[in-house]
Write a protein that holds these residues in place. Structure first.
Motif, PDB file in Angstrom:
ATOM      1  N   GLY A  76       0.730  -1.329   0.098  1.00 27.78           N
ATOM      2  CA  GLY A  76       0.169  -0.087   0.022  1.00 27.78           C
ATOM      3  C   GLY A  76       0.897   1.127  -0.058  1.00 27.78           C
ATOM      4  O   GLY A  76       0.319   2.378   0.170  1.00 27.78           O
ATOM      5  N   ILE A  77       2.139   1.166  -0.080  1.00 29.63           N
ATOM      6  CA  ILE A  77       2.972   2.234  -0.174  1.00 29.63           C
ATOM      7  C   ILE A  77       3.097   3.197  -1.363  1.00 29.63           C
ATOM      8  O   ILE A  77       2.846   2.558  -2.448  1.00 29.63           O
ATOM      9  CB  ILE A  77       4.352   2.103   0.490  1.00 29.63           C
ATOM     10  N   ASP A  78       3.115   4.348  -1.403  1.00 31.38           N
ATOM     11  CA  ASP A  78       3.228   5.461  -2.467  1.00 31.38           C
ATOM     12  C   ASP A  78       4.687   5.918  -2.581  1.00 31.38           C
ATOM     13  O   ASP A  78       4.913   6.196  -3.735  1.00 31.38           O
ATOM     14  CB  ASP A  78       2.388   6.699  -2.245  1.00 31.38           C
ATOM     15  N   MET A  79       5.552   5.747  -1.571  1.00 30.66           N
ATOM     16  CA  MET A  79       6.902   6.453  -1.753  1.00 30.66           C
ATOM     17  C   MET A  79       7.473   5.756  -0.684  1.00 30.66           C
ATOM     18  O   MET A  79       7.200   5.008   0.247  1.00 30.66           O
ATOM     19  CB  MET A  79       6.896   7.911  -1.339  1.00 30.66           C
ATOM     20  N   VAL A  80       8.873   5.229  -1.225  1.00 30.62           N
ATOM     21  CA  VAL A  80       9.723   4.545  -0.294  1.00 30.62           C
ATOM     22  C   VAL A  80      11.100   5.227   0.196  1.00 30.62           C
ATOM     23  O   VAL A  80      11.628   6.053  -0.690  1.00 30.62           O
ATOM     24  CB  VAL A  80      10.154   3.050  -0.933  1.00 30.62           C
ATOM     25  N   MET A  81      11.420   5.022   1.431  1.00 32.78           N
ATOM     26  CA  MET A  81      12.990   5.248   1.828  1.00 32.78           C
ATOM     27  C   MET A  81      13.633   3.986   1.970  1.00 32.78           C
ATOM     28  O   MET A  81      13.372   3.149   2.724  1.00 32.78           O
ATOM     29  CB  MET A  81      12.715   5.895   3.253  1.00 32.78           C
ATOM     30  N   LEU A  82      14.616   3.925   0.829  1.00 32.95           N
ATOM     31  CA  LEU A  82      15.474   2.391   0.992  1.00 32.95           C
ATOM     32  C   LEU A  82      16.864   3.019   1.682  1.00 32.95           C
ATOM     33  O   LEU A  82      17.279   3.789   1.404  1.00 32.95           O
ATOM     34  CB  LEU A  82      15.924   2.324  -0.417  1.00 32.95           C
ATOM     35  N   ILE A  83      16.597   2.343   2.959  1.00 32.84           N
ATOM     36  CA  ILE A  83      17.835   2.665   3.789  1.00 32.84           C
ATOM     37  C   ILE A  83      18.807   1.643   3.944  1.00 32.84           C
ATOM     38  O   ILE A  83      18.734   0.323   3.851  1.00 32.84           O
ATOM     39  CB  ILE A  83      17.139   2.377   5.202  1.00 32.84           C
ATOM     40  N   ILE A  84      20.019   2.220   3.912  1.00 38.65           N
ATOM     41  CA  ILE A  84      21.521   1.424   3.811  1.00 38.65           C
ATOM     42  C   ILE A  84      22.304   2.309   4.795  1.00 38.65           C
ATOM     43  O   ILE A  84      22.597   3.396   5.035  1.00 38.65           O
ATOM     44  CB  ILE A  84      21.866   1.727   2.444  1.00 38.65           C
ATOM     45  N   ALA A  85      22.877   1.417   5.559  1.00 39.89           N
ATOM     46  CA  ALA A  85      23.822   1.747   6.707  1.00 39.89           C
ATOM     47  C   ALA A  85      24.986   2.099   6.374  1.00 39.89           C
ATOM     48  O   ALA A  85      25.518   1.159   5.105  1.00 39.89           O
ATOM     49  CB  ALA A  85      23.677   0.642   7.999  1.00 39.89           C
TER      50      ALA A  85
END
Length: 629
Positions: A76-85
């Motif tokens: 259901g998401i419209d926008m994503v934060m792809l998180i990389i350490a």
């Protein structure tokens, strides 16, 4: 604008810490999550952006064992934060989550490098270079890359401002389509009962609305709604919603169910899809392979039927029919993900082309042609194909519209009618000219056979035509088809009978004898006429007596009392005369008195009096009858 922002990325890369730093909300709510220090279940928060928009946040687990939970939140998401350490860079679940986002066709996103405080600037620059190379050519190719530290707060304001700029690029939700809420959490609240939560992916839902739970088809009612913890009367697409539903117990609902308007979807055991296999997978999909299927918050097993290939390798695509081991409900245009049966790993996904198909045989060119149109055809081609495929089911135009993706289709319908490719039967029913031609042949054959079998009947009654022309059809739909043929003088409708235009009853000597015989049966039995069941037993396999009854009724020789009894006109008039004579001296007549007056059993007296009631000669008062006034 209502936006759902999702997190994605490898375990222990700081997704939950970042959400807490941005919102003040700790999305890890389970004891086990606190104890182990990892996210297991979906977490939810909300964020006020500098632009004034409030976004809902879905925080997903990063561990490979909990990909099924990640998938339940990603739909259901419209926008994503792809998180990389920053200290680890791109890792296996980074790639798997990215693949899932690509398969779901998420269009908007940014990349957040976390734990900036653990490395120096040169290291950050190296990680950024790795990111640019890895995501080249993808939907994240030109995405902003922002380095932050949840520990020190560095970069958080820049991240918020960047999100503010990005939300304006997200397409507005469809609020006029029927609402859909895939359920991701179910619980009970003392004094309120069952509560479900989910992301409203389309439409709007309001308090007091009667809804349907798919695929169980239970029909609860929306008792109350909350958005971000605040009560509302109406919730709209793009919001995280908690729904208190009445009329259903907690154990009757589970993650994977969907709440939607009653009758807005249909359960299915199969779907037609375009399946895309990830380039990164090392697995091969063969015909009849079993896979794990993920759609919305639903997970179930499916069998892959390759319609024009024998196997699918990495990076390949094909038209496929997926056949499930249990029912589910979805719509055309929905996205899905599949994972290999064992070992569990994401291998592909795609889009639904037909949510309620028939079972296909493999290697059928017509099937591939139709699926090609469903994927790449013009809107006009899709409308025409849907009407051709659904004509035999007498689907309304609302179904056709949903079948091609919920877009307005009035312009295409009018053009197809003008070209005489389809025929409009009423405001909501359009059929292909080919199917109407099939119905015409069937109807004419039906009437020819009927006239041959019952030469003394002027035709079939409308109800009989309905039942034999198309079984289990809605009355208004089948009547529109019958009227279409009547208007074009293909068939004739006179009084209550449908016949061939040139048909007339022609009496033979034997027919006249039968007419007289049946008429005499009614006359000789007086006030106690035979029932239709009695006549059926009397004549056995000779059904011509039914035509005689029709002709006697039309000529007025016998009078219908109900669906079972007729009475000779002479005795009908005598029965009425006796009743009127009684009313000359009395205001009311009891059923028992009328029965004794006629010298018959109760059932015949009841049938006569009820017929007099219908003709407004009498009216029922308690157990008796009075003159109708």
């Amino acid at each position: 604008m209502n936006i759902i922002l999702g997190t994605a990325g490898h375990i222990d890369h700081g997704k939950t810490s970042l959400v807490k730093a941005l919102t003040g909300i700790d999305t890890d709510r389970l004891k086990e999550e606190k104890k182990r220090g990892i996210t297991i279940e979906l977490g939810f928060a909300h964020l006020e952006l500098p632009c004034g928009n409030r976004v809902g946040i879905v925080d997903v687990p990063g561990h490979e064992k909990f990909i099924h939970n990640m998938l339940a939140g990603a739909g259901g998401i419209d926008m994503v934060m792809l998180i990389i350490a920053a200290d680890e860079g791109i890792m296996p679940q980074t790639i798997e989550h990215f693949g899932i986002l690509s398969l779901l066709e998420i269009k908007h996103g940014l990349i957040v490098i976390t734990k900036k405080d653990l490395v120096d600037d040169d290291w950050i620059e190296m990680v950024e270079g790795e990111i640019l190379e890895k995501f080249q050519g993808s939907f994240l190719e030109n995405a902003p890359i922002i380095s932050v530290s949840a520990h020190t707060g560095e970069g958080l304001e820049l991240l918020k401002n960047t999100l503010s700029q990005m939300v304006g690029k997200v397409e507005n939700k469809k609020l006029t389509t029927p609402f859909r809420l895939p359920i991701d959490r179910v619980f009970s609240v003392d004094g309120f009962g069952t509560v479900v939560t989910g992301t409203l992916i389309e439409g709007r839902v309001k308090v007091g609305e009667n809804v349907m739970l798919y695929p169980t088809l239970e029909m609860p009612k929306v008792r109350s709604l909350q958005v971000h913890g605040s009560p509302v009367e109406v919730a709209v697409a793009g919001q995280r919603v908690a729904v208190n539903i009445s009329g259903i117990k907690k154990h009757q609902v589970s993650r994977g169910h969907t709440i939607a308007p009653i009758g807005s979807m249909e359960n299915t055991m199969m779907v037609d899809v375009k399946l895309n296999i990830l380039e990164s997978t090392k697995r091969t999909i063969k015909n009849a392979s079993r896979v794990h299927f993920y759609h919305g918050t639903k997970e179930l097993l499916a069998k892959v039927i390759l319609l024009d290939k024998n196997q699918l390798e990495a990076g390949e695509s094909a038209y496929v029919q997926l056949r499930f081991e249990e029912e589910l409900s979805l719509k055309v245009g929905d996205h899905f993900v599949i994972r290999f049966f064992s070992p569990l790993e994401t291998i592909g996904g795609g889009v639904v082309l037909d949510a309620n198909p028939v079972k296909h045989r493999r290697n059928q060119p017509t099937v591939i042609d139709s699926m090609t149109i469903k994927e790449n055809g013009t809107k006009k081609e899709k409308v025409y194909l849907a009407i051709c495929e659904q004509s035999k089911n007498l689907r309304t135009i609302d179904y056709i519209r949903d079948h091609i993706g919920k877009e307005p289709i009035t312009k295409e319908l009018n053009k197809l009618v003008e070209e005489k490719a389809i025929i409009q039967l009423n405001d909501s029913l359009y059929l292909s000219k080919e199917y109407l031609a099939v119905l015409k042949v069937k109807l004419l054959k039906l009437l020819r056979e009927f006239h041959k079998a019952y030469p003394l009947k002027e035709g079939m009654n409308r109800a009989e035509v309905r039942g034999k022309l198309i079984r289990k059809a809605q009355v208004n739909a089948i009547d529109s088809i019958i009227n279409y043929f009547i208007d074009r003088k293909i068939i004739r409708w006179e009084s209550e009978f449908i016949s061939l235009p040139d048909f007339t009853v022609v009496y033979k000597e034997a027919d006249t004898a039968l007419l007289n015989e049946v008429g005499d049966l009614y006359k000789s039995n007086g006030f106690s006429p035979p029932s239709l069941d009695d006549l059926a037993k009397h004549y056995g396999k000779n059904k011509q007596y039914t035509g005689a009854i029709t002709m006697l009724k039309k000529s007025g020789t016998i009078v219908s009392l109900d669906l079972k009894y007729f009475i000779h006109k002479e005795y009908y008039e005598k029965a009425l005369a006796l009743l009127n004579a009684h009313f000359e001296k009395n205001d009311e007549i009891a059923l028992g008195d009328y029965r004794d007056m006629l010298g018959v059993s109760r059932k015949y007296a009841v049938a006569l009096l009820e017929e007099f009631d219908k003709k407004k000669i009498t009216r029922k008062v308690g157990e008796g009858r009075r003159r109708y006034k």
